[in-house]
Design a protein around this motif. Structure first.
Motif, mmCIF file in Angstrom:
data_model
loop_
_atom_site.group_PDB
_atom_site.id
_atom_site.type_symbol
_atom_site.label_atom_id
_atom_site.label_comp_id
_atom_site.label_asym_id
_atom_site.label_seq_id
_atom_site.Cartn_x
_atom_site.Cartn_y
_atom_site.Cartn_z
ATOM 1 N N PHE A 108 0.836 -1.201 0.000
ATOM 2 C CA PHE A 108 0.000 0.000 0.000
ATOM 3 C C PHE A 108 0.876 1.260 0.000
ATOM 4 N N ARG A 109 1.887 1.285 0.864
ATOM 5 C CA ARG A 109 2.777 2.453 0.921
ATOM 6 C C ARG A 109 3.582 2.609 -0.370
ATOM 7 N N MET A 110 4.049 1.491 -0.941
ATOM 8 C CA MET A 110 4.808 1.558 -2.184
ATOM 9 C C MET A 110 3.936 2.143 -3.303
ATOM 10 N N LEU A 111 2.695 1.639 -3.417
ATOM 11 C CA LEU A 111 1.791 2.154 -4.441
ATOM 12 C C LEU A 111 1.450 3.621 -4.190
ATOM 13 N N GLN A 114 4.305 5.719 -5.353
ATOM 14 C CA GLN A 114 4.367 5.781 -6.807
ATOM 15 C C GLN A 114 3.252 6.635 -7.400
ATOM 16 N N GLU A 115 2.136 6.769 -6.710
ATOM 17 C CA GLU A 115 1.001 7.536 -7.237
ATOM 18 C C GLU A 115 1.044 8.989 -6.775
ATOM 19 N N GLY A 144 -8.982 8.682 -1.849
ATOM 20 C CA GLY A 144 -7.892 8.230 -2.711
ATOM 21 C C GLY A 144 -7.235 6.981 -2.162
ATOM 22 N N ALA A 145 -7.005 6.960 -0.855
ATOM 23 C CA ALA A 145 -6.395 5.784 -0.220
ATOM 24 C C ALA A 145 -7.328 4.581 -0.302
#
Length: 171
Positions: A108-111, A114-115, A144-145
């Protein structure tokens, strides 16, 4: 067995949706309603939807009730995951888990990073795990999350996860 065959047994998952907030109402619960809509569009069933205060005891009581309810396979919470003093969802949920799924928060944090969230993604606290035979996911409360977590992580794996949790019951 290939991952596609392993995940072939799709089931409609019975869900509880909890919005953790001291300020949201049914009319302003955009993220909770978004979770419900995404689940239903994917063929899952929302059995319970509640808004609860950002209070450890209240959160844990609701999660325990959901886990004890045979009509609930998965619990998805949103909100109360920040770093402010009142944000206690992660602490409440983490202490209840029999097994944590650390990859959920990591991915989740990686995505998020990246977003276009960039380094602020490190503040995104999210957790998933298992209590008894119930899957639990806790996401931040922003829409958004929620869109990110539901679309890229939860919906693609929800049936698979619940199948894994239920396969040994009555075996």
């Amino acid at each position: 067995m290939s991952i596609h065959k392993h995940k072939h047994h799709i089931r409609s998952v019975k869900c509880m949706v909890l919005t953790i907030s001291d300020t949201r109402s049914e009319e302003t619960d955009k993220s909770g309603n978004l979770i419900v809509n995404v689940l239903e569009e994917a063929g899952h069933v929302v059995k319970i939807k509640r808004i609860v205060k950002d209070d450890i005891d209240v959160i844990q009581t609701m999660v325990a009730e959901g886990c004890a309810n045979p009509e609930v396979d998965a619990i998805i919470t949103n909100g109360g995951t920040g770093i402010a003093y009142r944000d206690v969802t992660i602490e409440a949920v983490k202490s209840m888990l029999d097994k944590e799924v650390p990859g959920f928060g990591e991915i989740f944090r990686m995505l998020s990073y990246q977003e276009d969230i960039g380094p602020a993604a490190m503040l995104s606290r999210a957790i998933a795990g298992v209590r008894q035979h119930t899957a639990i996911f806790s996401t931040p409360g922003s829409s958004g999350a929620v869109k990110l977590a539901m679309g890229k992580l939860i919906i693609p794996e929800l049936s698979h996860i619940v199948n894994e949790l239920k396969k040994d019951i009555n075996a």
